[in-house]
Design a protein around this motif. Structure first.
Motif, short mmCIF file in Angstrom:
data_model
loop_
_atom_site.label_atom_id
_atom_site.label_comp_id
_atom_site.label_asym_id
_atom_site.label_seq_id
_atom_site.Cartn_x
_atom_site.Cartn_y
_atom_site.Cartn_z
N VAL A 174 0.84 -1.19 0.00
CA VAL A 174 0.00 0.00 0.00
C VAL A 174 0.88 1.24 0.00
CG1 VAL A 174 -1.71 1.34 1.27
CG2 VAL A 174 -1.91 -1.14 1.17
N LEU A 175 0.59 2.16 -0.94
CA LEU A 175 1.22 3.47 -0.98
C LEU A 175 0.28 4.45 -0.28
CD1 LEU A 175 2.30 3.57 -4.75
CD2 LEU A 175 3.72 2.94 -2.80
N VAL A 176 0.78 5.11 0.76
CA VAL A 176 -0.07 5.98 1.55
C VAL A 176 0.63 7.30 1.78
CG1 VAL A 176 0.74 5.21 3.82
CG2 VAL A 176 -1.60 6.01 3.58
N GLY A 177 -0.15 8.35 1.95
CA GLY A 177 0.39 9.67 2.19
C GLY A 177 -0.68 10.71 1.93
N PRO A 178 -0.41 11.97 2.28
CA PRO A 178 -1.41 13.02 2.07
C PRO A 178 -1.59 13.34 0.59
CG PRO A 178 0.67 13.96 2.79
CD PRO A 178 0.84 12.47 2.87
N SER A 179 -2.62 14.09 0.28
CA SER A 179 -2.86 14.52 -1.11
C SER A 179 -1.65 15.28 -1.62
CB SER A 179 -4.10 15.41 -1.18
OG SER A 179 -5.25 14.70 -0.80
N GLY A 180 -1.25 14.95 -2.86
CA GLY A 180 -0.13 15.64 -3.48
C GLY A 180 1.23 15.08 -3.16
N CYS A 181 1.28 13.93 -2.45
CA CYS A 181 2.58 13.37 -2.06
C CYS A 181 3.24 12.57 -3.18
CB CYS A 181 2.44 12.50 -0.81
SG CYS A 181 1.60 10.93 -1.10
N GLY A 182 2.49 12.25 -4.24
CA GLY A 182 3.07 11.54 -5.38
C GLY A 182 2.69 10.08 -5.49
N LYS A 183 1.83 9.59 -4.60
CA LYS A 183 1.51 8.16 -4.60
C LYS A 183 0.75 7.74 -5.86
CE LYS A 183 -2.45 8.96 -1.51
NZ LYS A 183 -2.32 10.43 -1.50
N SER A 184 -0.22 8.53 -6.30
CA SER A 184 -0.97 8.18 -7.52
C SER A 184 -0.10 8.33 -8.76
CB SER A 184 -2.23 9.05 -7.65
OG SER A 184 -3.19 8.68 -6.69
N THR A 185 0.79 9.32 -8.76
CA THR A 185 1.71 9.48 -9.88
C THR A 185 2.61 8.25 -9.99
OG1 THR A 185 1.72 11.88 -9.63
CG2 THR A 185 3.56 10.92 -10.83
N LEU A 186 3.09 7.76 -8.87
CA LEU A 186 3.94 6.57 -8.86
C LEU A 186 3.17 5.36 -9.39
CD1 LEU A 186 6.86 5.88 -8.03
CD2 LEU A 186 5.96 5.14 -5.82
N LEU A 187 1.92 5.21 -8.96
CA LEU A 187 1.10 4.10 -9.44
C LEU A 187 0.88 4.19 -10.95
CD1 LEU A 187 -0.60 1.68 -8.09
CD2 LEU A 187 -2.58 3.11 -8.63
N ARG A 188 0.63 5.39 -11.44
CA ARG A 188 0.38 5.59 -12.87
C ARG A 188 1.65 5.32 -13.68
NH1 ARG A 188 -4.21 8.20 -14.44
NH2 ARG A 188 -3.16 9.30 -16.12
N MET A 189 2.82 5.54 -13.11
CA MET A 189 4.06 5.19 -13.80
C MET A 189 4.20 3.67 -13.90
SD MET A 189 7.01 7.97 -12.91
CE MET A 189 6.88 8.00 -11.14
N ILE A 190 3.82 2.96 -12.83
CA ILE A 190 3.84 1.50 -12.89
C ILE A 190 2.89 1.01 -13.98
CG2 ILE A 190 3.37 -0.64 -11.62
CD1 ILE A 190 4.15 0.86 -9.05
N ALA A 191 1.73 1.66 -14.08
CA ALA A 191 0.72 1.26 -15.06
C ALA A 191 1.10 1.64 -16.49
CB ALA A 191 -0.62 1.89 -14.71
N GLY A 192 2.01 2.59 -16.64
CA GLY A 192 2.35 3.08 -17.98
C GLY A 192 1.53 4.26 -18.43
N LEU A 193 0.77 4.85 -17.50
CA LEU A 193 -0.07 6.00 -17.83
C LEU A 193 0.67 7.31 -17.65
CD1 LEU A 193 -3.37 4.81 -16.10
CD2 LEU A 193 -2.70 4.56 -18.50
N GLU A 194 1.83 7.28 -17.00
CA GLU A 194 2.71 8.43 -16.86
C GLU A 194 4.11 8.01 -17.32
OE1 GLU A 194 2.41 11.54 -15.92
OE2 GLU A 194 0.46 11.70 -14.90
N GLU A 195 4.76 8.87 -18.06
CA GLU A 195 6.12 8.58 -18.52
C GLU A 195 7.09 8.66 -17.34
OE1 GLU A 195 9.43 10.49 -21.59
OE2 GLU A 195 7.29 11.00 -21.79
N ILE A 196 8.06 7.75 -17.32
CA ILE A 196 9.09 7.73 -16.28
C ILE A 196 10.24 8.64 -16.72
CG2 ILE A 196 10.77 6.28 -15.08
CD1 ILE A 196 8.81 3.94 -15.46
N SER A 197 10.59 9.60 -15.85
CA SER A 197 11.66 10.56 -16.20
C SER A 197 13.05 9.98 -15.96
CB SER A 197 11.49 11.85 -15.38
OG SER A 197 10.22 12.42 -15.61
N GLY A 198 13.17 9.02 -15.05
CA GLY A 198 14.47 8.43 -14.76
C GLY A 198 14.31 7.20 -13.90
N GLY A 199 15.32 6.32 -13.92
CA GLY A 199 15.27 5.09 -13.15
C GLY A 199 14.80 3.91 -13.99
#
Length: 355
Positions: free
Chosen positions: A33-58
């Motif tokens: 589970v990825l948890v944190g307040p709004s705007g902490c980046g958890k949904s962005t990280l999930l969308r990168m795993i899904a391929g819905l957001e481009e990965i900038s590095g790593g």
């Protein structure tokens, strides 16, 4: 099911970096589970795993395959969204079958998988209805069923219960836990609700401003938070935090000195600290034993326990957990002390744990 590995994952929008060198290894079959307040980046990280957001590095690996450049359709994952994302003109059966039809699966395979998923989720009676004819909980089951029929390498959940009322959230939380226990699927689940995180996760990742603050089992994070941020975020009600000073094993709190056991007192010398105490680790006592004394401002009787809010001076409020039948009157004076072996000490500048 497949393991997922994130190695120094970064995300930037132009010059603004929102995800900072995240390293997470998710075992096959694990519920993370990825948890944190709004705007902490958890949904962005999930969308990168899904391929819905481009990965900038790593580097992102699913199974043994690097998937940074792969489109979502080739990553063998299934995602359940907050807003269900169902086709309103299709029946439940057609919504669940749509992805399999696009992949060219046979009618026999589609029927078998849809029937199996509808049996697991108990939505068989609704297969010929459209989404508008379903309740919120039923729509979320359909969205989960659409993911299940794909038999993916991993399931991704993006705050799937946030649109449901309190009773339905509890019901669906239990359904998700039962589903995971049955399927043992690799699952990454995003939520801002730390109760969901504590009850569902094998491990929790606490995020803050695009940085991983701590990764661990739910009770490890609760009992030994690595930072003030984690201490205040994990636990409901939140941990009490108070400015104090420490010198050679003696804690000074609001002018009162308390000798600490060796296990709770880090190092020697004098330093400013932030004292943390969970509400259940504060007990009533006599005036001469007290670490704190104050006036009861509010008492919340929840049936199973009572939470008492005590004003210490004019700027501090302590939350204390008491037995459900505790006799309390608003306005009465209450004397309190902490349990020495259960205290948490943090550096007030860095926020990092000291003991």
């Amino acid at each position: 099911m497949s393991a997922i590995s994130l190695k120094r994952i970064r995300k930037s929008y132009g010059a603004l970096q929102v995800i900072h060198d995240v390293d997470i290894d998710i075992a096959s079959g694990e519920f993370l589970v990825l948890v944190g307040p709004s705007g902490c980046g958890k949904s962005t990280l999930l969308r990168m795993i899904a391929g819905l957001e481009e990965i900038s590095g790593g580097v992102l690996e699913i199974g043994d395959k690097v998937v940074n450049a792969l489109p979502p359709s080739e990553r063998d994952i299934a995602m359940v969204f907050q807003d269900y994302a169902l086709y309103p003109h299709m029946t439940v059966r057609d919504n669940m079958a749509f992805g399999l039809k696009m992949r060219g699966e046979s009618e026999e395979t589609i029927t078998k998988r849809v029937d199996r998923a509808s049996d697991i989720l108990k939505i068989g009676p609704f297969l010929d209805r459209r989404p508008a004819q379903l309740s919120g909980g039923q729509r979320q089951r359909v969205a989960m069923g659409r993911a299940i029929v794909r038999e993916p390498a991993a399931f991704l959940f993006d705050e799937p219960l946030s649109n449901l009322d309190a009773a339905l959230r509890i019901e669906m939380r239990l359904e998700i836990a039962k589903l995971h226990n049955r399927m043992k699927a690799t699952t990454v689940y995003v939520t801002h609700d730390q109760v969901e995180a504590m009850t569902l996760a094998d491990r929790i990742v606490v995020m803050n401003a695009g940085v991983v603050e701590q990764i661990g089992k739910p009770l490890d994070l609760y009992h030994r938070p690595a930072s003030l941020f984690v201490a205040r975020f994990i636990g409901s009600p939140t941990m009490n935090t108070i400015d104090a000073s420490l010198s050679d094993g003696t804690l000074t709190i609001l002018g009162r000195s308390v000798a600490l056991p060796e296990s709770a007192a880090p190092g020697t010398g004098a330093k400013a600290v932030t004292l943390g105490l969970r509400p259940e680790d504060i007990v009533r006592c006599s005036a001469h034993e007290a670490w704190f004394s104050g006036e009861v401002a509010v008492a919340e009787r929840l049936g199973s326990q009572t939470y008492c809010y005590v004003e210490i001076g004019h700027t501090r409020m302590l939350t204390v957990e008491l037995p459900r039948d505790a006799e309390i009157r608003v306005g009465e004076q209450m004397h309190l002390r902490g349990v020495p072996d259960a205290i948490h000490l943090f550096d007030p500048k860095t926020g990092m744990r000291l003991n």
